[in-house]
Design an enzyme around this catalytic site. Structure first.
Site, short mmCIF file in Angstrom:
data_model
loop_
_atom_site.label_atom_id
_atom_site.label_comp_id
_atom_site.label_asym_id
_atom_site.label_seq_id
_atom_site.Cartn_x
_atom_site.Cartn_y
_atom_site.Cartn_z
N TYR A 46 0.86 -1.20 0.00
CA TYR A 46 0.00 0.00 0.00
C TYR A 46 0.89 1.25 0.00
O TYR A 46 0.41 2.36 -0.13
CB TYR A 46 -0.95 0.04 1.21
N HIS B 125 0.46 -12.03 2.06
CA HIS B 125 -0.61 -11.30 1.37
C HIS B 125 -1.38 -12.19 0.39
O HIS B 125 -2.60 -12.12 0.32
CB HIS B 125 0.01 -10.09 0.64
P1 NAD Z 1 -14.12 -1.40 1.32
O1 NAD Z 1 -15.13 -2.46 1.13
O2 NAD Z 1 -13.64 -1.07 2.67
O3 NAD Z 1 -14.74 -0.13 0.60
C1 NAD Z 1 -14.12 1.11 0.62
C2 NAD Z 1 -15.03 2.09 -0.11
O4 NAD Z 1 -16.23 2.28 0.63
C3 NAD Z 1 -14.37 3.44 -0.27
O5 NAD Z 1 -14.73 3.94 -1.55
C4 NAD Z 1 -15.04 4.28 0.82
O6 NAD Z 1 -15.10 5.64 0.51
C5 NAD Z 1 -16.42 3.67 0.89
N1 NAD Z 1 -17.03 3.82 2.23
C6 NAD Z 1 -16.42 3.61 3.42
N2 NAD Z 1 -17.29 3.82 4.43
C7 NAD Z 1 -18.47 4.18 3.86
C8 NAD Z 1 -19.73 4.52 4.40
N3 NAD Z 1 -19.95 4.54 5.72
N4 NAD Z 1 -20.73 4.81 3.53
C9 NAD Z 1 -20.51 4.78 2.19
N5 NAD Z 1 -19.33 4.47 1.62
C10 NAD Z 1 -18.32 4.15 2.46
O7 NAD Z 1 -12.87 -1.76 0.34
P2 NAD Z 1 -11.30 -1.92 0.50
O8 NAD Z 1 -10.64 -0.65 0.92
O9 NAD Z 1 -10.81 -2.52 -0.74
O10 NAD Z 1 -11.14 -2.99 1.67
C11 NAD Z 1 -10.91 -2.61 3.02
C12 NAD Z 1 -9.49 -2.92 3.45
O11 NAD Z 1 -9.21 -4.30 3.26
C13 NAD Z 1 -8.42 -2.23 2.61
O12 NAD Z 1 -8.32 -0.85 2.87
C14 NAD Z 1 -7.22 -3.06 2.97
O13 NAD Z 1 -6.72 -2.68 4.24
C15 NAD Z 1 -7.82 -4.45 2.99
N6 NAD Z 1 -7.67 -5.19 1.70
C16 NAD Z 1 -6.94 -6.33 1.70
C17 NAD Z 1 -6.78 -7.07 0.53
C18 NAD Z 1 -5.99 -8.33 0.56
O14 NAD Z 1 -5.67 -8.87 -0.51
N7 NAD Z 1 -5.65 -8.83 1.72
C19 NAD Z 1 -7.35 -6.62 -0.67
C20 NAD Z 1 -8.10 -5.44 -0.65
C21 NAD Z 1 -8.27 -4.75 0.54
#
Ligand code: NAD
Length: 286
Positions: A51, A109
């Site tokens: 990240y 990861h």
């Molecule tokens: P997420 O499902 O958390 O969605 C994030 C989106 O939702 C953003 O656009 C945000 O603005 C919006 N959002 C957040 N709160 C909201 C609310 N209350 N109302 C409306 N919209 C809202 O997606 P993500 O960021 O991909 O996943 C969360 C975390 O998971 C990542 O930040 C990361 O730390 C982790 N992750 C891990 C992997 C992996 O391969 N291990 C892959 C992707 C993400």
């Protein structure tokens, strides 16, 4: 400030059920967003070497004044180091960037089965657990065959599998397997990464109306009520507050079941069997 419920992991640490994900937060916004989240009451931050914001997460932690022992910090081994066998080097660089002498959870990861190094890599994580630089070790995006190999060929079981999980892609069979083996399921993309309209699904919209909460709160409540950890990403203070505030209402069994029925079985992210290299995300880089 309300205490966030936690799940005790094998080995003794406790993971707060809600954390802040910082994927796709650039350097400037990551530091500010994490500082703000810690001030709001978040105690669990989920980052990764890829990240490219570990240093800023570390600065935010240092500036927050929150005692280290009150925090739960996760980071992840990057695919390139996994592939190159540079596991110790990558872990050391993550600790240095975060400014920490231990992380609460270190994850592989991606399994990258085509590279076929995750067993040897896991043994290196076992050594980080043994020397105290990781309070807990786990995996991410591991499917049943990958976990079975770890069980057969290594000594310590992962305590967490961080997997894609949201209403349209629920991975129920994998989650049942994790449950049977005492591995906590941690939902990434818990809100569907903002790629679909949660309120467009009547099961979510109706529950939001009944309980007087937002569609995002319904979905996060569905995760935590079913025993998962969720790490929604949010930059604004309003969304961060909303996402942390899911403890004052309870979904009925019928409401939970209606959300369960939304599963369409289609991934938003990579298929763990097919990811065998570094993943390039537009706008995310060193
Ligand atoms: P997420 O499902 O958390 O969605 C994030 C989106 O939702 C953003 O656009 C945000 O603005 C919006 N959002 C957040 N709160 C909201 C609310 N209350 N109302 C409306 N919209 C809202 O997606 P993500 O960021 O991909 O996943 C969360 C975390 O998971 C990542 O930040 C990361 O730390 C982790 N992750 C891990 C992997 C992996 O391969 N291990 C892959 C992707 C993400």
């Amino acid at each position: 400030m309300k205490t966030i419920p936690g799940i005790r992991l094998d080995g003794g640490t406790t993971i707060p059920q809600l954390g802040l994900g910082v994927f796709k937060m650039d350097r400037v916004s990551a530091q500010a967003s994490v500082e703000q989240a810690l001030a709001i009451g978040y105690r669990h931050i989920d980052t990764a070497a890829t990240y490219y914001n570990e240093r800023e997460v570390g600065k935010a932690i240092a500036a927050s004044g929150v005692p280290r022992e009150a925090l739960f910090v996760t980071t992840k081994l990057p695919n390139d180091a996994h592939k190159a066998g540079d596991v110790d080097g990558a872990f050391g660089r993550s600790l240095e960037a975060l400014g920490l002498n231990y992380v609460d959870l270190y994850l592989i990861h991606w399994p990258m089965p085509g590279v076929d190094k995750y067993v040897a890599t896991w043994r290196r994580l076992e050594s980080f657990l043994a020397d105290g630089r990781a309070a807990a070790i786990g995996v991410s995006n591991f499917l049943v065959p990958h976990l079975e190999r770890l069980f057969a060929e290594t000594d310590v079981r992962p305590v967490v599998d961080q997997i894609e999980c949201h209403p349209l892609f629920q991975q129920r069979e994998l989650r049942a397997y994790l449950g049977r083996h005492g591995i906590v399921a941690e939902a990434w993309g818990p809100l569907g990464q903002g790629k679909y309209d949660l309120a467009g699904h009547p099961a979510i919209a109706q529950a939001a109306g009944v309980h007087g909460v937002s569609p995002a709160q319904v979905v996060l409540r569905w995760h935590v009520q079913q025993g998962r950890v969720a790490i929604p990403k949010a930059a604004s203070a309003a969304h961060q507050r909303e996402n942390l505030d899911v403890w004052n209402f309870k979904l009925t069994d019928a409401e939970l079941a209606a959300i369960d029925r939304l599963d369409s079985g289609s991934r938003l992210g990579g298929d763990p069997n097919l990811v065998n290299d570094v993943i390039i995300h537009p706008g995310v880089g060193p």
